[in-house]
Structure formats: structure tokens, C-alpha cells
Scaffold this motif. Structure first.
Motif, short mmCIF file in Angstrom:
data_model
loop_
_atom_site.label_atom_id
_atom_site.label_comp_id
_atom_site.label_asym_id
_atom_site.label_seq_id
_atom_site.Cartn_x
_atom_site.Cartn_y
_atom_site.Cartn_z
N ASP A 51 0.83 -1.21 0.00
CA ASP A 51 0.00 0.00 0.00
C ASP A 51 0.86 1.25 0.00
O ASP A 51 0.53 2.24 -0.67
N ARG A 52 1.96 1.21 0.74
CA ARG A 52 2.84 2.37 0.80
C ARG A 52 3.52 2.62 -0.55
O ARG A 52 3.66 3.76 -0.98
N LEU A 53 3.92 1.55 -1.23
CA LEU A 53 4.55 1.69 -2.56
C LEU A 53 3.56 2.25 -3.57
O LEU A 53 3.91 3.09 -4.41
N ILE A 54 2.31 1.78 -3.50
CA ILE A 54 1.27 2.30 -4.40
C ILE A 54 1.05 3.78 -4.14
O ILE A 54 0.95 4.59 -5.07
N GLU A 55 0.98 4.14 -2.85
CA GLU A 55 0.76 5.54 -2.49
C GLU A 55 1.92 6.43 -2.94
O GLU A 55 1.70 7.53 -3.46
N GLU A 56 3.14 5.92 -2.80
CA GLU A 56 4.31 6.68 -3.24
C GLU A 56 4.30 6.86 -4.74
O GLU A 56 4.66 7.92 -5.27
N GLY A 57 3.87 5.81 -5.48
CA GLY A 57 3.79 5.90 -6.93
C GLY A 57 2.76 6.92 -7.37
O GLY A 57 2.98 7.70 -8.32
N GLU A 58 1.62 6.95 -6.67
CA GLU A 58 0.58 7.92 -7.01
C GLU A 58 1.06 9.35 -6.72
O GLU A 58 0.76 10.28 -7.49
N ASP A 59 1.82 9.52 -5.65
CA ASP A 59 2.34 10.84 -5.32
C ASP A 59 3.30 11.33 -6.38
O ASP A 59 3.30 12.51 -6.76
#
Length: 411
Positions: A398-406
Motif C-alpha cells: 500500500d505504501r509503494l502504491i501511495e508513493e507511486g501515485e504521489d
């Protein structure tokens, strides 16, 4: 100066509920709230409330001449807040007298000092913050590691964190011909003073007090004071270290344990030249006679006074190693529930339940364990750990996905 230093360990773990293989990935709540609450309330009525009341009475009666010390684990403080606010209030009253010293330790009563310096230091800081929050800004000066586990290296870490003294076991294989009734210092950093438990006198109270088959039963205050008067005059401090649950839980009220403690100060003051001191007073007032060399960790548990109560068999080592393999992933997580469960899963009791010792120490391990066998304790713990690993992996994804979206938003 001839003085007695009383130290009490106050700890309750967060016990795991029965957690099946089929719960993995489905149930992320691991703790047996019913058992934890019931045990806390039961021991509160038998030990914590009556003993705190007695100690407060003695401190007031002797106008500060009677002194004690406590190390109260973070898991215990969390449970006091949740299940026993009356117990918390009674400890706060004791500390407010200025004659009940609080020591620092690892927040979750953990074995982190044996595995991770960073996690050990984090646990110590978290514990200090908790003590400060619950006890009116109190800052401990003396350290007590989990189950008195100590080595030269652990002592050096504690000295690095600014503590003046540390408590540990006066193990025979470490002392040799030396007496535990002196102050020593750490072999690596001599600034850290080391206070050693007098295990014979401590265990006379903690373990043998109610044993009718013991040659010295019943233990009276006159008999106890006679024993301490036989200690050579040059030996300056008697460190009496024990579980607080000795009073009313391990030694029931019917054994006379409360009355023994009620009359002990008067017997000491009137029939000996001993006083009572806190650990920080001992460290401040008594110079060390030399270094104590402890190259391999010791503890206050079992006949061996080593680590085998918690580590050493295949079950314990597997669980311990798998747990600390997760440290880096946990440190990258900001989920407060993951952080909480990580701390609670490190509590030494989980590994104690996996001990496969038999003979004299086996009965003690069985008494404290909620499991039918060490193997059941291991399976239950590893099922929980498997689910915890899944939560960490999901958190990381989830953190990697969030970082990618950012990054895409920024671009």
C-alpha cells in the motif's frame, strides 16, 4: 553505610488468544482481552492493591526511612490504564511520597537487548515516555533490563543512554568467591554501577517463604534480621530483588507474607544497623569495589541463571529469529496498530511459554503458562506471526502504491 535495597518487578504480558491456522489472513486481533482483564483484576485484588496500601502505610509510619523501588513494564502500565485504574492510582500515590523509586526498562518487557540495539533503545525511550506521562514527569535514573538480563555489552549500552546504575543477578558462576553485597561497576564503562541481587535472601522470601518442608520454615522477621546481622560488617548493601506478585499471588496471604513485610522494617530498625535505600541512593552513596565481568548474558531465572528460560531450544530460537527478521519492515510502517503489535509480540513471556525444561524448573514454567505444552505455545505464536507478516507485506504494498501515485501527481 549498611543498607537494604528492595526492588520489585511489576509485569503482566498481553497474552495471545487461541489463534488457529485458519485465522491467518482473516483475523488481525491477537490478544486475549478476557484473560488479560481477568488476570489483572484477580492479581490486583490479591497483590497490587493490598501490597501498595501496606507499603504506603509503612512509608508514612517510618517517615521516609522505609524505601522501595519498582520496575513497571509498559505492557503492565497499558493494562492498568485499560483494566485497573485503581491500581495505577495506588502506584502513583506511592511514587508521590518520594520513597518509591521507579526504574526504567524495555517497554514490552522484551529481549531486544540480545538482538537489536536500535530496537532496545527505542523500547527504552518509549518506556521512559510512558513513565513520564503516568507519573507526573518522573524520569528514572537506574535501569533494570528484562528479567535482570545483563552482560558487559548490555551494561555498556545502558551507560551510553545515560543511566547511573543497573540491576542484575548475583549469579554464583559470575561472582565466584566474591559477595553480591557490594556495589560493582561495568567492565566496559566503569561509570555504570552494577547492583547484584542477593539471591539466597531474596529467594527465601520470594520462593521458600510458604514451603512448610523448608528447614527454616516459618520465616519470621527476627530470624531474617538475625541472618542479615551475620553478614560481615564491611559488606554494605543487601539487594532484595523479586517479583511483586510474590505478595499475595505466589505466596498467598494465608502464608503470612503480608504480616512479615508489615513487621520487617521495625525489626530491621530496632535489631540491626541496617537502613533502607533506593537503587539510585545506593549508587550515589556507595563506591564500587571493582569491575564485575559478565562476558555471557545472565538472568535471574531458573537454576542456571542464564537465558535458557527464553532462548536455546529449537522452538524458541525459530520464533525469536523469525520475529526480528521483520524489524526493518516494521520500521518502515507508520501504522500504529502494527507498531503496537510489534512491541507486544516481543514480550519475553511468549518465549518463556515455549521452554521445554523439565525437572525442578519445569513446574515453574508450567505454572506461568496458559498453554498445555511448549509446542502449543510455539504453534499459536507462529500462527500469529504469520498473520503479522502478511499485514506487513500488505502495508508495504500500500505504501509503494501511495508513493507511486504521489510521484505521478507531482509530475
Amino acid at each position: 553505610m549498611r543498607t537494604i535495597c528492595f526492588y520489585f518487578q511489576v509485569h503482566q504480558p498481553y497474552r495471545l488468544k487461541p489463534y488457529r491456522f485458519f485465522d491467518i489472513g482473516e483475523d488481525h486481533h491477537y490478544w486475549d482481552e478476557f484473560a488479560n482483564k481477568n488476570i489483572m483484576r484477580k492479581v490486583a485484588e490479591k497483590c497490587y492493591l493490598p501490597m501498595n496500601h501496606l507499603l504506603l502505610e509503612l512509608i508514612n509510619k517510618y517517615q521516609g526511612q522505609f524505601k522501595v523501588s519498582f520496575s513497571i513494564s509498559g505492557t503492565f502500565m497499558d493494562q492498568m490504564e485499560a483494566y485497573a485504574p485503581d491500581v495505577l492510582e495506588s502506584f502513583q500515590k506511592l511514587v508521590d511520597t518520594g520513597n518509591a523509586e521507579l526504574l526504567n526498562e524495555t517497554y514490552a518487557h522484551a529481549l531486544a537487548a540480545l538482538k537489536s540495539k536500535n530496537e532496545f533503545q527505542d523500547m527504552v525511550r518509549k518506556q521512559q515516555e510512558k513513565v513520564k506521562a503516568l507519573f507526573n514527569g518522573y524520569t528514572p535514573k537506574v535501569f533494570r533490563n528484562t528479567e535482570l538480563i545483563y552482560s558487559d555489552e548490555i551494561g555498556a549500552m545502558v551507560a551510553e543512554m545515560g543511566y547511573k546504575a543497573i540491576l542484575t543477578e548475583g549469579a554464583k558462576h559470575i561472582l565466584g568467591w566474591k559477595s553480591p553485597n557490594y556495589v560493582y561497576c561495568n567492565a566496559i564503562d566503569p561509570k555504570l554501577k552494577v547492583l547484584l541481587k542477593n539471591f539466597r535472601l531474596s529467594d527465601d522470601i520470594a520462593f521458600r517463604f510458604g514451603e512448610k518442608g523448608w528447614a527454616d520454615w516459618p520465616l519470621t522477621t527476627d530470624k531474617f534480621v538475625n541472618w542479615i546481622n551475620q553478614i560481615p560488617q564491611e559488606e554494605e548493601v543487601i539487594n532484595l530483588f523479586m517479583d511483586y506478585e510474590t505478595f499475595g499471588e505466589h505466596q498467598w496471604e494465608e502464608s503470612g507474607i503480608f504480616e512479615f513485610m508489615r513487621h520487617l522494617p521495625e525489626a530491621v530498625f530496632s535489631k540491626s544497623n541496617f537502613t533502607f535505600s533506593t537503587p539510585s541512593e545506593v549508587a550515589a552513596n556507595i563506591a564500587p569495589v571493582g569491575k564485575i565481568h559478565v562476558p555471557v548474558p545472565i538472568s535471574w531465572a531458573d537454576e542456571e541463571r542464564d537465558l535458557t528460560a527464553w532462548l536455546g531450544n529449537d522452538l524458541q530460537d525459530e520464533a525469536f529469529d523469525r520475529l526480528y527478521e521483520l524489524e526493518d519492515m516494521v520500521n518502515r510502517s507508520s501504522d500504529p496498530l502494527i507498531q503496537r503489535d510489534w512491541k507486544y509480540l516481543q514480550t519475553s513471556d511468549h518465549f518463556y511459554y515455549m521452554c521445554t525444561k523439565f525437572f525442578s524448573d519445569g513446574d515453574i514454567h508450567a505454572y506461568f503458562s496458559p498453554y498445555e505444552s511448549p509446542y502449543e505455545a510455539f504453534i499459536n505464536y507462529m500462527n500469529v506471526l504469520s498473520d503479522f507478516m502478511l499485514r506487513l507485506k500488505k502495508d508495504q504494498e500500500d505504501r509503494l502504491i501511495e508513493e507511486g501515485e504521489d510521484k505521478r501527481t507531482t509530475a
